[in-house]
Write a protein that holds these residues in place. Structure first.
Motif, short mmCIF file in Angstrom:
data_model
loop_
_atom_site.label_atom_id
_atom_site.label_comp_id
_atom_site.label_asym_id
_atom_site.label_seq_id
_atom_site.Cartn_x
_atom_site.Cartn_y
_atom_site.Cartn_z
N GLY A 1 -9.21 -3.97 -3.04
CA GLY A 1 -8.26 -5.07 -4.05
C GLY A 1 -9.83 -6.18 -3.92
O GLY A 1 -9.58 -7.86 -4.51
N SER B 1 -8.33 -12.31 2.33
CA SER B 1 -7.22 -12.27 3.57
C SER B 1 -6.93 -13.68 4.44
O SER B 1 -5.32 -13.79 4.97
CB SER B 1 -6.82 -11.03 3.57
N ASP C 1 -3.72 -5.48 6.16
CA ASP C 1 -1.94 -5.23 5.29
C ASP C 1 -2.71 -5.17 3.95
O ASP C 1 -1.49 -5.14 3.30
CB ASP C 1 -1.80 -6.33 6.72
N ALA C 2 -3.46 -5.71 3.76
CA ALA C 2 -3.57 -5.80 2.33
C ALA C 2 -3.97 -5.26 1.02
O ALA C 2 -3.63 -5.31 0.41
CB ALA C 2 -4.54 -6.98 2.04
N ILE C 3 -4.60 -3.89 1.85
CA ILE C 3 -4.42 -3.01 1.80
C ILE C 3 -3.14 -2.26 1.05
O ILE C 3 -3.08 -1.67 2.12
CB ILE C 3 -5.81 -1.72 2.35
N ASP C 4 -3.13 -1.66 -0.69
CA ASP C 4 -1.88 -1.20 -0.48
C ASP C 4 -1.90 0.73 0.03
O ASP C 4 -2.91 1.26 -0.31
CB ASP C 4 -1.87 -1.06 -1.78
N ALA C 5 -0.30 1.01 0.92
CA ALA C 5 -1.07 1.86 1.51
C ALA C 5 -0.63 2.98 0.77
O ALA C 5 -1.37 4.64 0.67
CB ALA C 5 0.26 1.83 2.70
N ALA C 6 0.44 3.33 -0.31
CA ALA C 6 -0.24 4.18 -1.25
C ALA C 6 -0.74 4.19 -2.12
O ALA C 6 -2.07 5.89 -1.79
CB ALA C 6 1.35 3.56 -2.18
N LYS C 7 -2.52 3.66 -2.11
CA LYS C 7 -2.93 3.98 -2.69
C LYS C 7 -4.31 3.86 -1.94
O LYS C 7 -5.16 5.28 -2.06
CB LYS C 7 -3.95 2.42 -3.52
N ARG C 8 -4.13 4.40 -0.14
CA ARG C 8 -5.20 4.47 0.49
C ARG C 8 -4.53 5.95 1.04
O ARG C 8 -5.21 6.66 1.18
CB ARG C 8 -4.70 3.97 1.80
#
Length: 192
Positions: free
Chosen positions: A130, A107, A35-42
């Protein structure tokens, strides 16, 4: 397939669960890390690299784009160290590669950073998840001090710096080489 970087994290967790059921503790910690990974960046990352990520080889560095798979292993290591149940620690991960362990530790509320060699692919993966990354290769016969800071915990998982090929033969560090590194870590980087 062993590595599937293109599916959603939910699908990948289900695939991993079918291979080896997870405890509630592991599933919760894995979901928190992902969940800590930005969805838009991924999404942008996957769009940029989709042609390379369709059929990942196990030995290639591209396999680390399968974030859920590698984060799962990092969660298991972190749980073995009880990091999900400990107060916040300062953690250094030497040879951090794609940054999954640092991502997982952060996290869980820790202050983790990592070091590794200069590698654009790993740098991109670390940025995406991140994970703070310092380019600082480990060298033979030299004490290791990549940063002027002390840590509660220092980790090294699957290091590769201690081996190399010379004229087709694999050579490894000696016990003395490891002694210099490990004693230097205690002297220069580990908190009392």
């Amino acid at each position: 397939r062993r590595h599937d970087a293109l599916c959603s994290f939910e699908e990948r967790i289900e695939q991993l669960e079918r291979q080896n059921p997870m405890s509630d503790r592991t599933r919760t910690n894995l979901q928190r890390a992902l969940d800590a990974i930005d969805a838009a960046k991924r999404k942008a990352f996957l769009a940029r690299h989709a042609d390379q990520l369709g059929d990942l080889e196990t030995v290639a560095g591209l396999k680390y784009a399968d974030f859920a798979y590698w984060a799962h292993y990092s969660v298991l290591y972190a749980q073995w160290l009880n990091l999900d149940r400990s107060p916040p620690l300062d953690i250094l991960d030497i040879g951090m590669g794609s940054g999954n362990f640092v991502m997982v530790a952060n996290s869980m509320g820790h202050r983790a950073i990592g070091t590794d060699v200069d590698n654009p692919w790993y740098a991109e993966l670390c940025e995406l998840v991140g994970s703070k990354r310092i380019v600082a290769p480990v060298t033979r016969e030299d004490p290791y001090k990549p940063i002027d800071q002390r840590f509660d915990l220092i980790t090294m998982m699957m290091p590769a710096f201690h081996r190399k090929r010379v004229k087709g033969q694999r050579q490894y560090w000696s016990v003395e080489d490891w002694r210099i590194l490990l004693l230097g870590l205690v002297e220069n980087l580990l908190k009392p």
